[in-house]
Scaffold this motif. Structure first.
Motif, PDB file in Angstrom:
ATOM      1  N   ASP A  59       0.857  -1.194   0.000  1.00  0.00           N
ATOM      2  CA  ASP A  59       0.000   0.000   0.000  1.00  0.00           C
ATOM      3  C   ASP A  59       0.893   1.245   0.000  1.00  0.00           C
ATOM      4  O   ASP A  59       2.133   1.132   0.038  1.00  0.00           O
ATOM      5  CB  ASP A  59      -1.039  -0.034   1.143  1.00  0.00           C
ATOM      6  CG  ASP A  59      -0.443   0.147   2.533  1.00  0.00           C
ATOM      7  OD1 ASP A  59       0.663   0.711   2.658  1.00  0.00           O
ATOM      8  OD2 ASP A  59      -1.094  -0.265   3.517  1.00  0.00           O
TER       9      ASP A  59
ATOM     10  N   ASN B 181       1.820   3.221   2.131  1.00  0.00           N
ATOM     11  CA  ASN B 181       2.789   3.377   3.219  1.00  0.00           C
ATOM     12  C   ASN B 181       3.863   2.295   3.235  1.00  0.00           C
ATOM     13  O   ASN B 181       4.843   2.424   3.961  1.00  0.00           O
ATOM     14  CB  ASN B 181       2.069   3.360   4.573  1.00  0.00           C
ATOM     15  CG  ASN B 181       1.126   4.527   4.713  1.00  0.00           C
ATOM     16  OD1 ASN B 181       1.430   5.626   4.248  1.00  0.00           O
ATOM     17  ND2 ASN B 181      -0.032   4.296   5.319  1.00  0.00           N
TER      18      ASN B 181
ATOM     19  N   GLU C 274      -8.285   0.376   6.033  1.00  0.00           N
ATOM     20  CA  GLU C 274      -9.331  -0.654   6.096  1.00  0.00           C
ATOM     21  C   GLU C 274     -10.422  -0.408   5.049  1.00  0.00           C
ATOM     22  O   GLU C 274     -11.002  -1.351   4.519  1.00  0.00           O
ATOM     23  CB  GLU C 274      -9.927  -0.635   7.516  1.00  0.00           C
ATOM     24  CG  GLU C 274     -10.950  -1.710   7.827  1.00  0.00           C
ATOM     25  CD  GLU C 274     -10.374  -3.123   7.976  1.00  0.00           C
ATOM     26  OE1 GLU C 274      -9.207  -3.264   8.406  1.00  0.00           O
ATOM     27  OE2 GLU C 274     -11.101  -4.082   7.661  1.00  0.00           O
TER      28      GLU C 274
ATOM     29  N   LYS D 173     -10.286  -2.409   1.923  1.00  0.00           N
ATOM     30  CA  LYS D 173     -10.319  -3.883   1.986  1.00  0.00           C
ATOM     31  C   LYS D 173     -11.604  -4.368   1.313  1.00  0.00           C
ATOM     32  O   LYS D 173     -12.568  -4.788   1.973  1.00  0.00           O
ATOM     33  CB  LYS D 173     -10.245  -4.303   3.461  1.00  0.00           C
ATOM     34  CG  LYS D 173      -9.793  -5.729   3.646  1.00  0.00           C
ATOM     35  CD  LYS D 173      -9.629  -6.045   5.120  1.00  0.00           C
ATOM     36  CE  LYS D 173      -9.340  -7.499   5.348  1.00  0.00           C
ATOM     37  NZ  LYS D 173      -9.331  -7.856   6.767  1.00  0.00           N
TER      38      LYS D 173
ATOM     39  N   GLY E 191      -2.154  -5.933   8.096  1.00  0.00           N
ATOM     40  CA  GLY E 191      -3.161  -6.991   7.992  1.00  0.00           C
ATOM     41  C   GLY E 191      -4.056  -6.839   6.770  1.00  0.00           C
ATOM     42  O   GLY E 191      -4.470  -7.838   6.175  1.00  0.00           O
TER      43      GLY E 191
ATOM     44  N   THR F 161       4.139  -6.034   7.870  1.00  0.00           N
ATOM     45  CA  THR F 161       4.933  -4.852   8.254  1.00  0.00           C
ATOM     46  C   THR F 161       4.385  -4.118   9.475  1.00  0.00           C
ATOM     47  O   THR F 161       4.970  -3.140   9.921  1.00  0.00           O
ATOM     48  CB  THR F 161       5.027  -3.855   7.079  1.00  0.00           C
ATOM     49  OG1 THR F 161       3.697  -3.460   6.736  1.00  0.00           O
ATOM     50  CG2 THR F 161       5.715  -4.464   5.872  1.00  0.00           C
ATOM     51  N   THR F 162       3.214  -4.541   9.987  1.00  0.00           N
ATOM     52  CA  THR F 162       2.745  -3.965  11.256  1.00  0.00           C
ATOM     53  C   THR F 162       2.934  -5.019  12.348  1.00  0.00           C
ATOM     54  O   THR F 162       2.973  -6.225  12.053  1.00  0.00           O
ATOM     55  CB  THR F 162       1.246  -3.584  11.216  1.00  0.00           C
ATOM     56  OG1 THR F 162       0.475  -4.756  10.961  1.00  0.00           O
ATOM     57  CG2 THR F 162       0.954  -2.537  10.170  1.00  0.00           C
TER      58      THR F 162
ATOM     59  N   LYS G 293      -6.145 -17.100   7.444  1.00  0.00           N
ATOM     60  CA  LYS G 293      -7.453 -16.495   7.168  1.00  0.00           C
ATOM     61  C   LYS G 293      -7.247 -15.347   6.185  1.00  0.00           C
ATOM     62  O   LYS G 293      -6.392 -14.495   6.410  1.00  0.00           O
ATOM     63  CB  LYS G 293      -8.068 -15.930   8.445  1.00  0.00           C
ATOM     64  CG  LYS G 293      -8.699 -16.960   9.334  1.00  0.00           C
ATOM     65  CD  LYS G 293      -9.448 -16.226  10.436  1.00  0.00           C
ATOM     66  CE  LYS G 293     -10.018 -17.147  11.470  1.00  0.00           C
ATOM     67  NZ  LYS G 293     -10.650 -16.393  12.568  1.00  0.00           N
TER      68      LYS G 293
ATOM     69  N   SER H 184       8.985   2.120  11.960  1.00  0.00           N
ATOM     70  CA  SER H 184       8.335   3.289  11.342  1.00  0.00           C
ATOM     71  C   SER H 184       6.833   3.357  11.613  1.00  0.00           C
ATOM     72  O   SER H 184       6.157   4.246  11.106  1.00  0.00           O
ATOM     73  CB  SER H 184       8.578   3.264   9.830  1.00  0.00           C
ATOM     74  OG  SER H 184       8.138   2.035   9.302  1.00  0.00           O
TER      75      SER H 184
HETATM   76  N1  LIG Z   1      -6.262 -12.932   8.892  1.00  0.00           N
HETATM   77  C1  LIG Z   1      -6.276 -12.848  10.201  1.00  0.00           C
HETATM   78  O1  LIG Z   1      -6.205 -13.853  10.927  1.00  0.00           O
HETATM   79  C2  LIG Z   1      -6.371 -11.495  10.849  1.00  0.00           C
HETATM   80  C3  LIG Z   1      -6.125 -11.361  12.223  1.00  0.00           C
HETATM   81  C4  LIG Z   1      -6.173 -10.080  12.775  1.00  0.00           C
HETATM   82  C5  LIG Z   1      -6.457  -8.983  11.981  1.00  0.00           C
HETATM   83  N2  LIG Z   1      -6.691  -9.164  10.655  1.00  0.00           N
HETATM   84  C6  LIG Z   1      -6.990  -8.014   9.783  1.00  0.00           C
HETATM   85  O2  LIG Z   1      -5.879  -7.147   9.792  1.00  0.00           O
HETATM   86  C7  LIG Z   1      -6.334  -5.832   9.498  1.00  0.00           C
HETATM   87  C8  LIG Z   1      -5.678  -4.850  10.444  1.00  0.00           C
HETATM   88  O3  LIG Z   1      -4.288  -4.943  10.252  1.00  0.00           O
HETATM   89  P1  LIG Z   1      -3.330  -3.712  10.554  1.00  0.00           P
HETATM   90  O4  LIG Z   1      -3.621  -3.194  11.903  1.00  0.00           O
HETATM   91  O5  LIG Z   1      -1.964  -4.141  10.215  1.00  0.00           O
HETATM   92  O6  LIG Z   1      -3.898  -2.586   9.563  1.00  0.00           O
HETATM   93  P2  LIG Z   1      -3.386  -1.983   8.178  1.00  0.00           P
HETATM   94  O7  LIG Z   1      -2.957  -3.025   7.252  1.00  0.00           O
HETATM   95  O8  LIG Z   1      -4.453  -1.053   7.735  1.00  0.00           O
HETATM   96  O9  LIG Z   1      -2.104  -1.149   8.626  1.00  0.00           O
HETATM   97  C9  LIG Z   1      -2.268  -0.041   9.478  1.00  0.00           C
HETATM   98  C10 LIG Z   1      -1.615   1.211   8.867  1.00  0.00           C
HETATM   99  O10 LIG Z   1      -0.195   1.120   9.009  1.00  0.00           O
HETATM  100  C11 LIG Z   1       0.424   1.355   7.743  1.00  0.00           C
HETATM  101  N3  LIG Z   1       1.678   0.628   7.786  1.00  0.00           N
HETATM  102  C12 LIG Z   1       1.866  -0.691   7.587  1.00  0.00           C
HETATM  103  N4  LIG Z   1       3.146  -1.024   7.838  1.00  0.00           N
HETATM  104  C13 LIG Z   1       3.783   0.111   8.161  1.00  0.00           C
HETATM  105  C14 LIG Z   1       5.113   0.399   8.557  1.00  0.00           C
HETATM  106  N5  LIG Z   1       6.036  -0.563   8.707  1.00  0.00           N
HETATM  107  N6  LIG Z   1       5.436   1.679   8.840  1.00  0.00           N
HETATM  108  C15 LIG Z   1       4.481   2.674   8.745  1.00  0.00           C
HETATM  109  N7  LIG Z   1       3.205   2.446   8.417  1.00  0.00           N
HETATM  110  C16 LIG Z   1       2.867   1.179   8.127  1.00  0.00           C
HETATM  111  C17 LIG Z   1      -0.579   0.910   6.751  1.00  0.00           C
HETATM  112  O11 LIG Z   1      -0.363   1.473   5.498  1.00  0.00           O
HETATM  113  C18 LIG Z   1      -1.882   1.395   7.376  1.00  0.00           C
HETATM  114  O12 LIG Z   1      -2.063   2.746   7.111  1.00  0.00           O
HETATM  115  C19 LIG Z   1      -7.849  -5.850   9.609  1.00  0.00           C
HETATM  116  O13 LIG Z   1      -8.403  -5.783   8.327  1.00  0.00           O
HETATM  117  C20 LIG Z   1      -8.144  -7.179  10.261  1.00  0.00           C
HETATM  118  O14 LIG Z   1      -9.369  -7.722   9.841  1.00  0.00           O
HETATM  119  C21 LIG Z   1      -6.649 -10.388  10.078  1.00  0.00           C
END
Ligand SMILES: NC(=O)c1ccc[n+]([C@@H]2O[C@H](COP(=O)([O-])OP(=O)(O)OC[C@H]3O[C@@H](n4cnc5c(N)ncnc54)[C@H](O)[C@@H]3O)[C@@H](O)[C@H]2O)c1
Length: 339
Positions: A35, A37, A57, A60, A89, A113-114, A126, A156
Protein backbone atom coordinates in the motif's frame (compact mmCIF):
# COMPACT_ATOMS: atom_id res chain seq x y z
CA UNK A 1 17.22 -16.82 8.44
CA UNK A 2 15.80 -18.43 11.55
CA UNK A 3 12.91 -20.83 11.00
CA UNK A 4 10.30 -20.43 13.71
CA UNK A 5 7.98 -23.12 12.60
CA UNK A 6 7.36 -25.41 9.69
CA UNK A 7 3.71 -26.22 9.86
CA UNK A 8 1.52 -28.46 7.82
CA UNK A 9 -1.92 -26.87 7.40
CA UNK A 10 -4.18 -29.33 5.63
CA UNK A 11 -1.98 -29.90 2.60
CA UNK A 12 -0.35 -26.45 2.65
CA UNK A 13 3.08 -26.08 4.21
CA UNK A 14 3.43 -22.74 6.02
CA UNK A 15 6.95 -21.80 6.92
CA UNK A 16 7.41 -18.99 9.43
CA UNK A 17 10.82 -17.34 9.27
CA UNK A 18 12.54 -14.45 11.02
CA UNK A 19 14.10 -12.29 8.32
CA UNK A 20 16.14 -9.11 7.98
CA UNK A 21 15.28 -6.10 5.82
CA UNK A 22 17.99 -7.13 3.36
CA UNK A 23 16.46 -10.58 3.04
CA UNK A 24 12.93 -9.29 2.45
CA UNK A 25 14.06 -6.78 -0.16
CA UNK A 26 16.01 -9.51 -1.98
CA UNK A 27 12.99 -11.85 -1.98
CA UNK A 28 11.79 -13.15 -5.31
CA UNK A 29 8.18 -13.12 -6.43
CA UNK A 30 6.03 -12.59 -9.52
CA UNK A 31 3.58 -10.05 -8.12
CA UNK A 32 4.11 -7.80 -5.09
CA UNK A 33 1.17 -6.17 -3.34
CA UNK A 34 1.79 -3.16 -1.10
CA UNK A 35 0.00 0.00 0.00
CA UNK A 36 1.00 3.66 -0.11
CA UNK A 37 2.79 3.38 3.22
CA UNK A 38 4.67 0.14 2.54
CA UNK A 39 5.57 0.56 -1.13
CA UNK A 40 8.75 2.33 0.00
CA UNK A 41 10.03 -0.98 1.40
CA UNK A 42 9.98 -2.61 -2.07
CA UNK A 43 13.28 -2.88 -3.93
CA UNK A 44 13.31 -1.32 -7.44
CA UNK A 45 13.08 -4.81 -8.93
CA UNK A 46 10.10 -5.77 -6.76
CA UNK A 47 8.39 -2.46 -7.54
CA UNK A 48 8.35 -3.23 -11.26
CA UNK A 49 6.08 -6.19 -10.52
CA UNK A 50 3.93 -4.46 -7.93
CA UNK A 51 0.41 -3.28 -7.46
CA UNK A 52 0.21 -0.45 -4.95
CA UNK A 53 -3.14 0.13 -3.29
CA UNK A 54 -4.30 3.07 -1.19
CA UNK A 55 -3.76 2.37 2.53
CA UNK A 56 -6.51 1.63 5.04
CA UNK A 57 -9.33 -0.65 6.10
CA UNK A 58 -11.74 1.18 3.75
CA UNK A 59 -9.75 -0.29 0.83
CA UNK A 60 -10.32 -3.88 1.99
CA UNK A 61 -12.84 -4.48 -0.78
CA UNK A 62 -13.58 -6.59 -3.83
CA UNK A 63 -12.51 -3.63 -5.97
CA UNK A 64 -8.97 -3.96 -4.55
CA UNK A 65 -9.01 -7.71 -5.17
CA UNK A 66 -9.95 -7.01 -8.76
CA UNK A 67 -7.01 -4.64 -9.09
CA UNK A 68 -4.62 -7.32 -7.80
CA UNK A 69 -6.07 -9.93 -10.15
CA UNK A 70 -6.00 -7.53 -13.11
CA UNK A 71 -2.31 -6.87 -12.48
CA UNK A 72 -1.67 -10.63 -12.35
CA UNK A 73 -3.36 -11.04 -15.73
CA UNK A 74 -1.41 -8.10 -17.12
CA UNK A 75 1.85 -9.71 -15.96
CA UNK A 76 0.70 -13.00 -17.58
CA UNK A 77 1.04 -14.96 -14.37
CA UNK A 78 0.02 -18.60 -14.14
CA UNK A 79 -0.86 -21.04 -11.40
CA UNK A 80 2.77 -21.63 -10.48
CA UNK A 81 3.38 -17.89 -9.96
CA UNK A 82 4.09 -16.38 -6.57
CA UNK A 83 2.12 -13.47 -5.05
CA UNK A 84 3.87 -11.61 -2.21
CA UNK A 85 1.99 -9.29 0.16
CA UNK A 86 4.06 -6.58 1.87
CA UNK A 87 2.03 -4.60 4.38
CA UNK A 88 -0.23 -4.67 7.40
CA UNK A 89 -3.16 -6.99 7.99
CA UNK A 90 -5.21 -5.38 5.23
CA UNK A 91 -2.61 -6.10 2.53
CA UNK A 92 -1.79 -9.57 3.91
CA UNK A 93 -5.47 -10.61 4.04
CA UNK A 94 -6.15 -9.29 0.53
CA UNK A 95 -3.01 -10.68 -1.13
CA UNK A 96 -3.73 -14.15 0.20
CA UNK A 97 -7.40 -13.86 -0.78
CA UNK A 98 -6.48 -12.83 -4.32
CA UNK A 99 -3.92 -15.66 -4.51
CA UNK A 100 -6.56 -18.17 -3.42
CA UNK A 101 -8.75 -17.03 -6.33
CA UNK A 102 -6.26 -16.54 -9.15
CA UNK A 103 -6.48 -19.56 -11.47
CA UNK A 104 -8.17 -21.41 -8.57
CA UNK A 105 -5.16 -20.86 -6.36
CA UNK A 106 -1.60 -19.72 -6.86
CA UNK A 107 1.26 -19.55 -4.38
CA UNK A 108 1.44 -16.79 -1.78
CA UNK A 109 4.02 -15.48 0.70
CA UNK A 110 3.47 -12.70 3.22
CA UNK A 111 5.76 -10.02 4.61
CA UNK A 112 3.82 -8.41 7.47
CA UNK A 113 4.93 -4.85 8.25
CA UNK A 114 2.75 -3.96 11.26
CA UNK A 115 3.11 -5.52 14.69
CA UNK A 116 -0.50 -6.68 14.46
CA UNK A 117 0.09 -8.45 11.17
CA UNK A 118 3.30 -10.09 12.44
CA UNK A 119 1.75 -11.49 15.60
CA UNK A 120 -1.70 -12.18 14.24
CA UNK A 121 -3.02 -11.45 10.72
CA UNK A 122 -0.24 -13.01 8.66
CA UNK A 123 -0.12 -16.22 10.69
CA UNK A 124 -2.89 -18.71 10.29
CA UNK A 125 -4.33 -18.64 6.80
CA UNK A 126 -7.45 -16.49 7.17
CA UNK A 127 -7.92 -14.25 4.14
CA UNK A 128 -10.66 -11.90 3.07
CA UNK A 129 -12.30 -8.57 2.48
CA UNK A 130 -14.99 -6.53 4.21
CA UNK A 131 -18.46 -6.31 2.76
CA UNK A 132 -20.47 -3.17 3.51
CA UNK A 133 -20.24 -2.70 7.26
CA UNK A 134 -19.38 -6.38 7.84
CA UNK A 135 -15.71 -7.00 8.56
CA UNK A 136 -14.03 -9.99 6.90
CA UNK A 137 -17.39 -11.25 5.72
CA UNK A 138 -16.03 -12.82 2.55
CA UNK A 139 -12.85 -14.82 2.40
CA UNK A 140 -11.07 -18.14 2.37
CA UNK A 141 -8.69 -20.24 4.47
CA UNK A 142 -5.49 -20.14 2.46
CA UNK A 143 -2.23 -20.28 4.44
CA UNK A 144 0.79 -18.58 2.91
CA UNK A 145 3.57 -20.97 2.05
CA UNK A 146 6.04 -18.68 3.80
CA UNK A 147 5.63 -15.77 6.21
CA UNK A 148 8.68 -13.49 6.45
CA UNK A 149 8.70 -11.87 9.86
CA UNK A 150 11.00 -8.88 9.91
CA UNK A 151 10.71 -7.05 13.27
CA UNK A 152 12.60 -4.02 11.87
CA UNK A 153 9.46 -2.86 10.09
CA UNK A 154 7.85 -1.85 13.39
CA UNK A 155 10.31 1.06 13.70
CA UNK A 156 8.34 3.29 11.34
CA UNK A 157 4.87 2.43 12.67
CA UNK A 158 2.79 5.30 14.07
CA UNK A 159 2.35 4.90 17.87
CA UNK A 160 -1.34 4.10 17.55
CA UNK A 161 -0.66 1.22 15.13
CA UNK A 162 2.08 -0.13 17.40
CA UNK A 163 -0.30 -0.05 20.38
CA UNK A 164 -2.90 -1.83 18.28
CA UNK A 165 -0.47 -4.73 17.82
CA UNK A 166 0.50 -4.63 21.49
CA UNK A 167 -3.13 -5.27 22.47
CA UNK A 168 -2.92 -8.59 20.60
CA UNK A 169 0.38 -9.33 22.33
CA UNK A 170 -1.28 -8.76 25.73
CA UNK A 171 -4.10 -11.05 24.62
CA UNK A 172 -1.58 -13.81 23.86
CA UNK A 173 0.02 -13.36 27.27
CA UNK A 174 -3.33 -13.55 29.08
CA UNK A 175 -4.40 -16.59 27.07
CA UNK A 176 -1.48 -18.65 28.17
CA UNK A 177 2.06 -17.33 27.93
CA UNK A 178 3.21 -16.57 31.48
CA UNK A 179 6.77 -15.72 30.37
CA UNK A 180 5.39 -13.15 27.94
CA UNK A 181 3.13 -11.74 30.65
CA UNK A 182 6.13 -11.24 32.94
CA UNK A 183 8.09 -9.66 30.09
CA UNK A 184 5.26 -7.19 29.42
CA UNK A 185 5.09 -6.30 33.11
CA UNK A 186 8.82 -5.96 33.68
CA UNK A 187 9.97 -4.48 30.37
CA UNK A 188 7.05 -2.19 29.59
CA UNK A 189 9.09 0.96 29.07
CA UNK A 190 11.58 -0.75 26.76
CA UNK A 191 8.82 -2.43 24.79
CA UNK A 192 7.00 0.87 24.37
CA UNK A 193 10.31 2.39 23.22
CA UNK A 194 10.52 -0.52 20.70
CA UNK A 195 13.81 -1.94 21.92
CA UNK A 196 14.74 -4.14 18.92
CA UNK A 197 15.88 -7.20 20.89
CA UNK A 198 12.82 -7.22 23.13
CA UNK A 199 10.46 -6.54 20.24
CA UNK A 200 11.91 -9.51 18.39
CA UNK A 201 11.57 -11.72 21.47
CA UNK A 202 7.97 -10.60 22.02
CA UNK A 203 7.06 -11.31 18.38
CA UNK A 204 8.62 -14.78 18.52
CA UNK A 205 6.52 -15.62 21.62
CA UNK A 206 3.33 -14.57 19.84
CA UNK A 207 4.06 -16.24 16.52
CA UNK A 208 4.88 -19.54 18.23
CA UNK A 209 1.71 -19.30 20.33
CA UNK A 210 -0.56 -18.51 17.39
CA UNK A 211 1.06 -21.10 15.13
CA UNK A 212 0.45 -23.77 17.75
CA UNK A 213 -3.22 -22.84 18.12
CA UNK A 214 -3.77 -22.72 14.37
CA UNK A 215 -1.95 -25.98 13.83
CA UNK A 216 -4.48 -27.59 16.14
CA UNK A 217 -7.53 -25.88 14.70
CA UNK A 218 -7.13 -24.14 11.34
CA UNK A 219 -10.83 -23.66 10.69
CA UNK A 220 -11.79 -22.34 14.11
CA UNK A 221 -13.98 -25.20 15.18
CA UNK A 222 -12.49 -25.24 18.68
CA UNK A 223 -9.44 -23.78 20.40
CA UNK A 224 -8.79 -21.10 17.73
CA UNK A 225 -11.92 -19.27 18.87
CA UNK A 226 -10.02 -18.42 22.09
CA UNK A 227 -8.00 -15.91 20.04
CA UNK A 228 -11.15 -13.78 20.04
CA UNK A 229 -10.60 -12.87 23.71
CA UNK A 230 -11.87 -9.31 24.11
CA UNK A 231 -13.05 -9.13 20.49
CA UNK A 232 -16.82 -9.60 20.97
CA UNK A 233 -16.94 -6.71 23.45
CA UNK A 234 -14.33 -4.75 21.48
CA UNK A 235 -16.01 -5.04 18.06
CA UNK A 236 -19.29 -3.85 19.55
CA UNK A 237 -17.57 -0.77 20.99
CA UNK A 238 -15.81 -0.12 17.67
CA UNK A 239 -19.05 -0.46 15.77
CA UNK A 240 -21.11 1.89 17.97
CA UNK A 241 -18.38 4.50 17.68
CA UNK A 242 -18.55 4.15 13.90
CA UNK A 243 -15.14 2.40 13.60
CA UNK A 244 -13.51 5.81 13.91
CA UNK A 245 -13.40 7.02 17.50
CA UNK A 246 -11.92 3.84 18.96
CA UNK A 247 -9.07 1.99 17.24
CA UNK A 248 -9.18 -1.80 16.89
CA UNK A 249 -6.44 -2.17 19.52
CA UNK A 250 -8.23 0.12 21.96
CA UNK A 251 -11.43 -1.85 21.35
CA UNK A 252 -9.69 -5.16 22.02
CA UNK A 253 -7.95 -3.80 25.13
CA UNK A 254 -11.24 -2.47 26.52
CA UNK A 255 -12.94 -5.74 25.51
CA UNK A 256 -10.33 -7.74 27.40
CA UNK A 257 -10.95 -5.63 30.51
CA UNK A 258 -14.65 -6.57 30.27
CA UNK A 259 -13.87 -10.26 29.69
CA UNK A 260 -11.57 -10.20 32.73
CA UNK A 261 -14.28 -8.50 34.80
CA UNK A 262 -16.86 -11.07 33.66
CA UNK A 263 -14.53 -13.89 34.68
CA UNK A 264 -13.98 -12.26 38.08
CA UNK A 265 -17.72 -11.70 38.67
CA UNK A 266 -18.37 -15.37 37.85
CA UNK A 267 -15.64 -16.38 40.30
CA UNK A 268 -13.53 -18.00 37.59
CA UNK A 269 -10.40 -16.02 38.38
CA UNK A 270 -8.99 -14.72 41.65
CA UNK A 271 -8.95 -11.08 42.69
CA UNK A 272 -5.15 -11.13 42.27
CA UNK A 273 -5.37 -12.39 38.65
CA UNK A 274 -8.08 -9.82 37.92
CA UNK A 275 -5.98 -6.96 39.32
CA UNK A 276 -2.88 -8.15 37.49
CA UNK A 277 -4.56 -8.17 34.08
CA UNK A 278 -6.35 -4.84 34.54
CA UNK A 279 -3.12 -3.23 35.78
CA UNK A 280 -1.28 -4.45 32.70
CA UNK A 281 -3.87 -2.93 30.36
CA UNK A 282 -3.90 0.35 32.29
CA UNK A 283 -0.11 0.55 32.49
CA UNK A 284 0.16 0.26 28.70
CA UNK A 285 -2.08 3.30 28.50
CA UNK A 286 -5.28 1.85 27.04
CA UNK A 287 -8.35 3.83 28.02
CA UNK A 288 -10.74 1.48 29.85
CA UNK A 289 -13.55 3.91 30.47
CA UNK A 290 -15.78 4.98 27.58
CA UNK A 291 -19.14 6.71 27.71
CA UNK A 292 -21.61 4.49 25.80
CA UNK A 293 -25.17 3.28 25.96
CA UNK A 294 -25.39 -0.27 27.34
CA UNK A 295 -28.49 -0.92 25.21
CA UNK A 296 -26.68 0.12 22.05
CA UNK A 297 -23.68 -1.99 22.93
CA UNK A 298 -25.76 -5.10 23.60
CA UNK A 299 -27.63 -4.51 20.36
CA UNK A 300 -24.29 -4.22 18.48
CA UNK A 301 -23.09 -7.51 20.00
CA UNK A 302 -26.14 -9.16 18.47
CA UNK A 303 -24.58 -8.45 15.09
CA UNK A 304 -21.24 -10.04 15.90
CA UNK A 305 -20.23 -12.68 13.37
CA UNK A 306 -19.12 -15.03 16.15
CA UNK A 307 -22.63 -15.87 17.27
CA UNK A 308 -23.38 -19.58 17.06
CA UNK A 309 -26.94 -20.85 17.02
CA UNK A 310 -28.28 -17.41 17.99
CA UNK A 311 -26.32 -17.32 21.25
CA UNK A 312 -23.60 -14.82 22.01
CA UNK A 313 -20.48 -16.70 23.04
CA UNK A 314 -17.65 -15.02 24.91
CA UNK A 315 -14.06 -15.96 25.53
CA UNK A 316 -13.23 -15.40 29.21
CA UNK A 317 -9.91 -15.94 30.95
CA UNK A 318 -9.73 -18.78 33.45
CA UNK A 319 -7.26 -20.07 36.00
CA UNK A 320 -5.82 -23.40 36.95
CA UNK A 321 -5.68 -26.16 34.34
CA UNK A 322 -7.21 -24.15 31.53
CA UNK A 323 -6.45 -20.53 30.68
CA UNK A 324 -9.75 -19.66 29.01
CA UNK A 325 -13.31 -20.78 28.50
CA UNK A 326 -15.87 -20.07 25.79
CA UNK A 327 -19.44 -19.71 26.92
CA UNK A 328 -22.70 -17.81 26.43
CA UNK A 329 -23.50 -14.99 28.89
CA UNK A 330 -27.10 -13.94 29.48
CA UNK A 331 -28.21 -10.35 29.09
CA UNK A 332 -28.73 -9.69 32.82
CA UNK A 333 -25.16 -10.73 33.53
CA UNK A 334 -23.84 -8.74 30.57
CA UNK A 335 -25.52 -5.62 31.90
CA UNK A 336 -23.75 -6.16 35.23
CA UNK A 337 -20.42 -6.36 33.41
CA UNK A 338 -21.06 -3.29 31.30
CA UNK A 339 -22.66 -0.94 33.84
N1 LIG B 1 -6.26 -12.93 8.89
C1 LIG B 1 -6.28 -12.85 10.20
O1 LIG B 1 -6.21 -13.85 10.93
C2 LIG B 1 -6.37 -11.50 10.85
C3 LIG B 1 -6.12 -11.36 12.22
C4 LIG B 1 -6.17 -10.08 12.77
C5 LIG B 1 -6.46 -8.98 11.98
N2 LIG B 1 -6.69 -9.16 10.66
C6 LIG B 1 -6.99 -8.01 9.78
O2 LIG B 1 -5.88 -7.15 9.79
C7 LIG B 1 -6.33 -5.83 9.50
C8 LIG B 1 -5.68 -4.85 10.44
O3 LIG B 1 -4.29 -4.94 10.25
P1 LIG B 1 -3.33 -3.71 10.55
O4 LIG B 1 -3.62 -3.19 11.90
O5 LIG B 1 -1.96 -4.14 10.22
O6 LIG B 1 -3.90 -2.59 9.56
P2 LIG B 1 -3.39 -1.98 8.18
O7 LIG B 1 -2.96 -3.03 7.25
O8 LIG B 1 -4.45 -1.05 7.73
O9 LIG B 1 -2.10 -1.15 8.63
C9 LIG B 1 -2.27 -0.04 9.48
C10 LIG B 1 -1.62 1.21 8.87
O10 LIG B 1 -0.19 1.12 9.01
C11 LIG B 1 0.42 1.36 7.74
N3 LIG B 1 1.68 0.63 7.79
C12 LIG B 1 1.87 -0.69 7.59
N4 LIG B 1 3.15 -1.02 7.84
C13 LIG B 1 3.78 0.11 8.16
C14 LIG B 1 5.11 0.40 8.56
N5 LIG B 1 6.04 -0.56 8.71
N6 LIG B 1 5.44 1.68 8.84
C15 LIG B 1 4.48 2.67 8.75
N7 LIG B 1 3.20 2.45 8.42
C16 LIG B 1 2.87 1.18 8.13
C17 LIG B 1 -0.58 0.91 6.75
O11 LIG B 1 -0.36 1.47 5.50
C18 LIG B 1 -1.88 1.40 7.38
O12 LIG B 1 -2.06 2.75 7.11
C19 LIG B 1 -7.85 -5.85 9.61
O13 LIG B 1 -8.40 -5.78 8.33
C20 LIG B 1 -8.14 -7.18 10.26
O14 LIG B 1 -9.37 -7.72 9.84
C21 LIG B 1 -6.65 -10.39 10.08
Amino acid sequence: MEILKDIQFDSFPSRLVLATLEETSAAQGDLFVADDNTAGFLSPEQREKAVILPAGESEKTFASIERILARAVELKLDRSSLFVGLGGGVICDMTAFAASLYMRGTRVELMPTTLLAMVDAAVGGKTGVDYGSYKNMIGTFYPARQVWICPDYVKSLPDREYLCGLAEVIKTAILGDEALLIMLEEKREALLARDPILVREMIVHCVRFKAKVVEEDLRESGVRASLNLGHTFGHALESITGFSGVSHGEGVAWGMSKAVLAARLRGDISEAAYRRQITLLTDFGYPLDYPFSVDELIEAMGHDKKIQGGQKRFVLPAEGGKRFQILPLDETFLRKVLE
